[in-house]
Design a protein around this motif. Structure first.
Motif, PDB file in Angstrom:
ATOM      1  N   LEU A 112      30.636  39.110  30.992  1.00 22.58           N
ATOM      2  CA  LEU A 112      31.005  38.283  32.146  1.00 22.58           C
ATOM      3  C   LEU A 112      31.955  37.171  31.723  1.00 22.58           C
ATOM      4  N   GLY A 113      31.663  36.514  30.612  1.00 24.68           N
ATOM      5  CA  GLY A 113      32.481  35.394  30.168  1.00 24.68           C
ATOM      6  C   GLY A 113      33.869  35.805  29.742  1.00 24.68           C
ATOM      7  N   VAL A 114      33.959  36.877  28.960  1.00 25.39           N
ATOM      8  CA  VAL A 114      35.263  37.343  28.483  1.00 25.39           C
ATOM      9  C   VAL A 114      36.159  37.727  29.645  1.00 25.39           C
ATOM     10  N   LEU A 115      35.676  38.578  30.524  1.00 28.45           N
ATOM     11  CA  LEU A 115      36.513  39.049  31.628  1.00 28.45           C
ATOM     12  C   LEU A 115      36.727  37.968  32.675  1.00 28.45           C
ATOM     13  N   GLY A 116      35.708  37.135  32.896  1.00 30.01           N
ATOM     14  CA  GLY A 116      35.857  36.040  33.848  1.00 30.01           C
ATOM     15  C   GLY A 116      36.889  35.023  33.415  1.00 30.01           C
ATOM     16  N   ALA A 117      37.071  34.864  32.096  1.00 29.57           N
ATOM     17  CA  ALA A 117      38.013  33.870  31.581  1.00 29.57           C
ATOM     18  C   ALA A 117      39.461  34.210  31.914  1.00 29.57           C
ATOM     19  N   VAL A 118      39.748  35.487  32.167  1.00 26.73           N
ATOM     20  CA  VAL A 118      41.140  35.887  32.410  1.00 26.73           C
ATOM     21  C   VAL A 118      41.268  36.776  33.644  1.00 26.73           C
ATOM     22  N   SER A 119      40.268  36.763  34.504  1.00 32.67           N
ATOM     23  CA  SER A 119      40.231  37.736  35.592  1.00 32.67           C
ATOM     24  C   SER A 119      41.395  37.584  36.570  1.00 32.67           C
ATOM     25  N   ARG A 120      41.783  36.356  36.893  1.00 30.69           N
ATOM     26  CA  ARG A 120      42.856  36.167  37.880  1.00 30.69           C
ATOM     27  C   ARG A 120      44.206  36.651  37.353  1.00 30.69           C
ATOM     28  N   LYS A 121      44.336  36.706  36.055  1.00 33.33           N
ATOM     29  CA  LYS A 121      45.596  37.159  35.461  1.00 33.33           C
ATOM     30  C   LYS A 121      45.628  38.670  35.262  1.00 33.33           C
ATOM     31  N   TYR A 122      44.446  39.292  35.051  1.00 33.50           N
ATOM     32  CA  TYR A 122      44.461  40.689  34.607  1.00 33.50           C
ATOM     33  C   TYR A 122      43.645  41.675  35.439  1.00 33.50           C
ATOM     34  N   ALA A 123      42.769  41.201  36.332  1.00 32.72           N
ATOM     35  CA  ALA A 123      41.888  42.142  37.034  1.00 32.72           C
ATOM     36  C   ALA A 123      42.652  43.146  37.888  1.00 32.72           C
ATOM     37  N   HIS A 124      43.863  42.814  38.280  1.00 31.75           N
ATOM     38  CA  HIS A 124      44.680  43.736  39.072  1.00 31.75           C
ATOM     39  C   HIS A 124      45.602  44.577  38.198  1.00 31.75           C
ATOM     40  N   LYS A 125      45.551  44.357  36.880  1.00 32.55           N
ATOM     41  CA  LYS A 125      46.450  45.081  35.970  1.00 32.55           C
ATOM     42  C   LYS A 125      45.748  46.179  35.177  1.00 32.55           C
ATOM     43  N   ILE A 126      44.429  46.064  35.041  1.00 30.46           N
ATOM     44  CA  ILE A 126      43.649  47.077  34.355  1.00 30.46           C
ATOM     45  C   ILE A 126      42.229  47.017  34.919  1.00 30.46           C
ATOM     46  N   PRO A 127      41.571  48.144  35.144  1.00 36.58           N
ATOM     47  CA  PRO A 127      40.198  48.104  35.656  1.00 36.58           C
ATOM     48  C   PRO A 127      39.255  47.357  34.709  1.00 36.58           C
ATOM     49  N   PHE A 128      38.459  46.477  35.315  1.00 39.69           N
ATOM     50  CA  PHE A 128      37.445  45.727  34.575  1.00 39.69           C
ATOM     51  C   PHE A 128      36.091  46.414  34.702  1.00 39.69           C
ATOM     52  N   LEU A 129      35.374  46.501  33.580  1.00 39.74           N
ATOM     53  CA  LEU A 129      33.992  46.963  33.555  1.00 39.74           C
ATOM     54  C   LEU A 129      33.151  45.841  32.958  1.00 39.74           C
ATOM     55  N   VAL A 130      32.325  45.215  33.772  1.00 39.88           N
ATOM     56  CA  VAL A 130      31.529  44.076  33.308  1.00 39.88           C
ATOM     57  C   VAL A 130      30.190  44.567  32.771  1.00 39.88           C
ATOM     58  N   LYS A 131      29.936  44.292  31.499  1.00 39.62           N
ATOM     59  CA  LYS A 131      28.648  44.628  30.885  1.00 39.62           C
ATOM     60  C   LYS A 131      27.647  43.547  31.299  1.00 39.62           C
ATOM     61  N   LEU A 132      26.565  43.956  31.963  1.00 38.78           N
ATOM     62  CA  LEU A 132      25.639  43.003  32.577  1.00 38.78           C
ATOM     63  C   LEU A 132      24.559  42.497  31.627  1.00 38.78           C
TER      64      LEU A 132
END
Length: 348
Positions: A112-132
């Motif tokens: 959550l922390g890793v992907l959340g830290a850059v989500s606005r820049k990259y979530a539309h550029k590559i699919p995100f899979l959040v490990k819960l």
């Protein structure tokens, strides 16, 4: 690709093998139409089908039905120091996502922390899979349990396409983990996200001369439990031995046919049994790349060839890629992807 260079003395055995245990015409094989052919008739919603298709449509393997995923949750699972000291650039979450993009991956899987830290820049550029959930090793003495660090809604809010979780099947805590993950996957499907389950075995009793946590029969049963939770994709360590049920005595239930008819000692046949337990491939099997070492490139090629020829859906390789300079990590990821792009490497 010079496969002989990587496979060495196993070249003929791995490339020429014909699987006579479970024939490939019994399997639901990966392919460009996998979502339409296999997933569409299920109870998954249109939004879940769309999320699954997003995974298939990204990266160098887009349109093939195969997956190449970059997982980097080791900062929690193995400690950040142990994981990122070989290449401190990856303490920065942005470099993790950059590696997945430049490495041609279908998706990036992380915390959550890793992907959340850059989500606005990259979530539309590559699919995100959040490990819960994760196994954290700061508690003393260490315990081995998967606990939830993130909620499904947080993954959805950052634009994730999928969520992932680990269950340590066979552990004293597995009953709780099964219930927690079942609820999380249900919620993820309600919100339209795909689900990926790390189906690992964890119990010291599984080590009796061999590490039977890597046996085809025990990992196969873990896979079967995972697809019962409606995991869309199963992540499993590739089987390297067999006979876990037999070695442990008075444990679980099996059949002599598992060993005499449905498997052999050949690594492709062992992995074929893992695929069979994923409802004959209705949930795709991706094998993990394992720890990094001196023969990472050869090991990655071998694992990918076995997975593809067994009927698997791809590889999820982390430490082998990020514990080295980024250019080398990209080369390794591309090498794995080349196996799935090579039409001469066929289903056994």
């Amino acid at each position: 690709m010079e496969l002989e260079y990587y496979l060495k003395e196993e070249t003929a055995s791995l490339l020429d093998h014909t699987c006579t245990t479970i024939p490939n015409d019994k399997l639901n094989l990966p392919g460009p139409d996998f979502t339409d052919r296999i997933m569409a008739p299920t109870d998954r919603s249109n939004r879940v089908l769309g999320s699954i298709q997003q995974l298939f449509d990204h990266g160098r393997l887009a349109g093939t039905g195969y997956l190449s995923l970059l997982p980097v949750d080791q900062g929690v699972e193995h400690s950040a120091g142990a994981s990122f000291a070989p290449n401190p650039d990856y303490f920065d979450p942005e470099n993790i996502v950059k590696l997945a993009i430049e490495g041609g991956c279908n998706a990036v899987a992380s915390t959550l922390g890793v992907l959340g830290a850059v989500s606005r820049k990259y979530a539309h550029k590559i699919p995100f899979l959040v490990k819960l959930n994760h196994n954290e090793l700061l508690s003393y003495p260490n315990t081995f349990d998967q606990i939830y660090f993130a909620q499904v809604e947080q993954a959805w809010n950052m634009g994730a396409v999928a969520v992932g979780a680990t269950i340590y099947f066979g552990s004293p805590e597995s009953d709780r983990q099964i219930q927690e993950t079942g609820k999380a996957f249900k919620r993820a499907h309600e919100l339209g996200m795909a689900t990926v389950l790390w189906c690992y075995l964890r119990n010291d009793a599984f080590k009796k001369g061999k590490d039977y946590a890597l046996s085809a029969d025990l990992t196969g049963q873990a896979n079967h439990l995972g697809v019962t939770l409606e995991a869309d994709i199963i992540k499993q360590k590739q089987a390297s031995n067999n006979g876990g049920f037999l070695a442990l005595k008075d444990f679980g239930k099996t059949s002599d046919l598992v060993y005499s008819t449905l498997t052999s000692d050949h690594p492709i046949d062992l992995t074929r049994y893992q695929v069979a337990n994923c409802y004959m491939g209705r949930s795709g099997l991706i094998n993990s790349g394992g720890a990094s070492g001196k023969d990472d490139f050869a090991t990655a090629v071998r694992t990918a060839v076995i997975n593809k020829r067994a009927g698997g859906m791809g590889l999820i390789s982390g430490r082998k890629a990020f514990q080295r300079p980024m250019k080398e990590g990209i080369k390794l990821l591309n090498l794995i992807q080349d196996i799935y792009l090579d039409p001469s490497i066929t289903i056994a």
